[in-house]
Design a protein around this motif. Structure first.
Motif, PDB file in Angstrom:
ATOM      1  N   LYS A  46       0.833  -1.208   0.000  1.00 51.41           N
ATOM      2  CA  LYS A  46       0.000   0.000   0.000  1.00 51.41           C
ATOM      3  C   LYS A  46       0.865   1.255   0.000  1.00 51.41           C
ATOM      4  N   ARG A  47       1.949   1.237   0.798  1.00 51.54           N
ATOM      5  CA  ARG A  47       2.833   2.393   0.866  1.00 51.54           C
ATOM      6  C   ARG A  47       3.511   2.635  -0.475  1.00 51.54           C
ATOM      7  N   MET A  48       3.934   1.543  -1.132  1.00 52.66           N
ATOM      8  CA  MET A  48       4.587   1.701  -2.425  1.00 52.66           C
ATOM      9  C   MET A  48       3.617   2.272  -3.453  1.00 52.66           C
ATOM     10  N   ARG A  49       2.391   1.754  -3.489  1.00 52.80           N
ATOM     11  CA  ARG A  49       1.398   2.248  -4.451  1.00 52.80           C
ATOM     12  C   ARG A  49       1.011   3.697  -4.163  1.00 52.80           C
ATOM     13  N   ARG A  50       1.011   4.075  -2.888  1.00 58.67           N
ATOM     14  CA  ARG A  50       0.710   5.460  -2.525  1.00 58.67           C
ATOM     15  C   ARG A  50       1.743   6.413  -3.103  1.00 58.67           C
ATOM     16  N   ASP A  51       2.977   5.949  -3.218  1.00 53.27           N
ATOM     17  CA  ASP A  51       4.065   6.786  -3.720  1.00 53.27           C
ATOM     18  C   ASP A  51       4.167   6.791  -5.236  1.00 53.27           C
ATOM     19  N   ILE A  52       3.291   6.049  -5.905  1.00 58.90           N
ATOM     20  CA  ILE A  52       3.281   6.008  -7.370  1.00 58.90           C
ATOM     21  C   ILE A  52       1.910   6.487  -7.844  1.00 58.90           C
ATOM     22  N   GLY A  53       1.869   7.664  -8.462  1.00 53.13           N
ATOM     23  CA  GLY A  53       0.622   8.193  -9.005  1.00 53.13           C
ATOM     24  C   GLY A  53       0.493   7.817 -10.465  1.00 53.13           C
ATOM     25  N   VAL A  54      -0.710   7.422 -10.870  1.00 49.62           N
ATOM     26  CA  VAL A  54      -0.941   6.966 -12.243  1.00 49.62           C
ATOM     27  C   VAL A  54      -2.006   7.832 -12.907  1.00 49.62           C
ATOM     28  N   LEU A  55      -1.682   8.314 -14.096  1.00 41.29           N
ATOM     29  CA  LEU A  55      -2.635   9.047 -14.934  1.00 41.29           C
ATOM     30  C   LEU A  55      -2.914   8.174 -16.147  1.00 41.29           C
ATOM     31  N   TYR A  56      -4.182   7.826 -16.333  1.00 38.11           N
ATOM     32  CA  TYR A  56      -4.537   6.852 -17.359  1.00 38.11           C
ATOM     33  C   TYR A  56      -4.919   7.534 -18.673  1.00 38.11           C
ATOM     34  N   GLN A  57      -5.074   6.682 -19.697  1.00 45.43           N
ATOM     35  CA  GLN A  57      -5.459   7.148 -21.022  1.00 45.43           C
ATOM     36  C   GLN A  57      -6.799   7.880 -20.956  1.00 45.43           C
ATOM     37  N   VAL A  78     -14.636  17.953  -6.593  1.00 43.86           N
ATOM     38  CA  VAL A  78     -13.904  17.994  -5.331  1.00 43.86           C
ATOM     39  C   VAL A  78     -13.652  16.588  -4.795  1.00 43.86           C
ATOM     40  N   HIS A  79     -14.657  15.710  -4.902  1.00 47.90           N
ATOM     41  CA  HIS A  79     -14.493  14.342  -4.409  1.00 47.90           C
ATOM     42  C   HIS A  79     -13.477  13.574  -5.262  1.00 47.90           C
ATOM     43  N   ASN A  80     -13.544  13.772  -6.582  1.00 45.47           N
ATOM     44  CA  ASN A  80     -12.590  13.092  -7.459  1.00 45.47           C
ATOM     45  C   ASN A  80     -11.163  13.532  -7.175  1.00 45.47           C
ATOM     46  N   VAL A  81     -10.973  14.818  -6.910  1.00 43.03           N
ATOM     47  CA  VAL A  81      -9.630  15.311  -6.592  1.00 43.03           C
ATOM     48  C   VAL A  81      -9.131  14.707  -5.285  1.00 43.03           C
ATOM     49  N   LEU A  82     -10.006  14.665  -4.287  1.00 40.37           N
ATOM     50  CA  LEU A  82      -9.596  14.161  -2.971  1.00 40.37           C
ATOM     51  C   LEU A  82      -9.399  12.655  -2.956  1.00 40.37           C
ATOM     52  N   MET A  83      -9.759  11.953  -4.046  1.00 43.25           N
ATOM     53  CA  MET A  83      -9.407  10.531  -4.153  1.00 43.25           C
ATOM     54  C   MET A  83      -7.889  10.337  -4.044  1.00 43.25           C
ATOM     55  N   GLY A  84      -7.142  11.376  -4.378  1.00 47.98           N
ATOM     56  CA  GLY A  84      -5.697  11.295  -4.245  1.00 47.98           C
ATOM     57  C   GLY A  84      -5.221  11.155  -2.811  1.00 47.98           C
ATOM     58  N   ARG A  85      -6.101  11.411  -1.835  1.00 51.88           N
ATOM     59  CA  ARG A  85      -5.746  11.290  -0.423  1.00 51.88           C
ATOM     60  C   ARG A  85      -6.037   9.898   0.150  1.00 51.88           C
ATOM     61  N   ARG A 101      -5.788  15.559  -8.972  1.00 50.10           N
ATOM     62  CA  ARG A 101      -5.807  14.403  -8.060  1.00 50.10           C
ATOM     63  C   ARG A 101      -4.381  13.933  -7.776  1.00 50.10           C
ATOM     64  N   LEU A 102      -3.521  13.947  -8.784  1.00 43.63           N
ATOM     65  CA  LEU A 102      -2.114  13.587  -8.572  1.00 43.63           C
ATOM     66  C   LEU A 102      -1.432  14.578  -7.635  1.00 43.63           C
ATOM     67  N   LEU A 103      -1.731  15.870  -7.807  1.00 48.18           N
ATOM     68  CA  LEU A 103      -1.138  16.880  -6.937  1.00 48.18           C
ATOM     69  C   LEU A 103      -1.517  16.642  -5.479  1.00 48.18           C
TER      70      LEU A 103
END
Length: 273
Positions: A90-101, A112-119, A173-175
């Motif tokens: 989980k920690r490793m995946r938290r440190d890798i952000g993915v932006l899809y096609q 706002v909810h979609n952005v906070l999914m990054g948390r 969301r990545l930010l």
């Protein structure tokens, strides 16, 4: 410090963000990746190119531990990926952000909810559930949307946004996630060249702001110049070539892309010699 004492030992170099050695992946009896080996340094910006079916998306899924390798070894942040479970995974995946096609926004939830999914990787389950009713950390969401020039769309629904705006929400969301690495899997394939250039420029700027590593799968070669230090080219599931963008030329690209070469519209491009 005593003048006669030895100078302090230099700090050991940081391990690569990714180290792949002899990596292979198969589906059934078909190998889609074979003998892949390379390293990605912290803070490096790398573009992955290659024809359709070369294995680019599969490679990204290996890097973010969505898929396991069937051969070889993958190290992420200096740790072998194989066998990671529970909190470490989980920690490793938290440190890798993915932006899809596609932007991967949830259409039923406001921006706002979609952005906070990054948390989500940093929140407890109760806090994540509460945030669906009362958005937590609104300042972070507002700041991220302001960074991608969508500050006025905080309470909008994704369906009210254009394709380029939805991809900007995914960038926000990545930010908010603040990963150490960003993987972008053909993030501009559904946008025109102008919007695609804007998204790549934003990705590059965000990588600079966060001081993190950026890997982008690209099919639009016009976007290579000025944003990437290195290019990895895949063909038939193997590493075909790697080097700086300036090292690409028409002969190499014809061999790499084969029948797809004409569709790249490179004959008129001044960026590829």
């Amino acid at each position: 410090m005593d003048a006669n004492s030895p100078p302090p030992s230099p700090a050991p170099p940081a391990p690569p963000v990714f180290r792949l050695q002899g990596v292979g992946k198969r589906f059934g009896h078909q190998w889609v990746l074979r003998e892949i080996g390379f390293e990605i340094a912290a803070g490096e910006r790398v573009a992955i190119i290659g024809p359709s079916g070369a294995g680019k998306t599969t490679l990204f899924r290996l890097l973010c531990a969505v898929l396991p390798a069937d051969a070889g070894q993958i190290e992420v942040f200096g740790q072998p990926c194989a066998g990671l479970r529970g909190r470490k995974l989980k920690r490793m995946r938290r440190d890798i952000g993915v932006l899809y096609q596609s932007d991967n926004l949830i259409p039923q939830l406001r921006v706002v909810h979609n952005v906070l999914m990054g948390r989500l990787g940093r929140w407890s389950l109760p806090r994540a559930l509460i945030s669906l009713l009362w958005p937590q950390d609104l300042p972070a969401a507002r700041a991220a949307l302001e960074r991608v020039e969508l500050a006025d769309r905080l309470w909008a629904m994704p369906g009210e946004l254009s394709g380029g705006q939805q991809q900007r929400v995914a960038l926000a969301r990545l930010l908010v996630q603040q990963p150490r690495v960003m993987l972008a899997d053909e993030p501009v394939s559904q946008l025109d060249i102008r919007l695609g250039r804007e998204i790549i420029e934003l990705l590059s700027s965000i990588a600079t702001t966060l001081g993190n590593t950026l890997l982008v799968n690209l099919h639009t070669l016009e976007l290579l110049q000025g944003h990437f230090q290195r290019v990895l080219a895949l063909k038939d599931g193997r590493l075909f070539w790697q080097g700086p963008p300036a090292g690409l030329n028409r002969e190499l690209l014809r061999e790499l892309y084969g029948t797809e070469y004409q569709a790249l519209y490179l004959e008129e491009s001044a960026d590829v010699r």
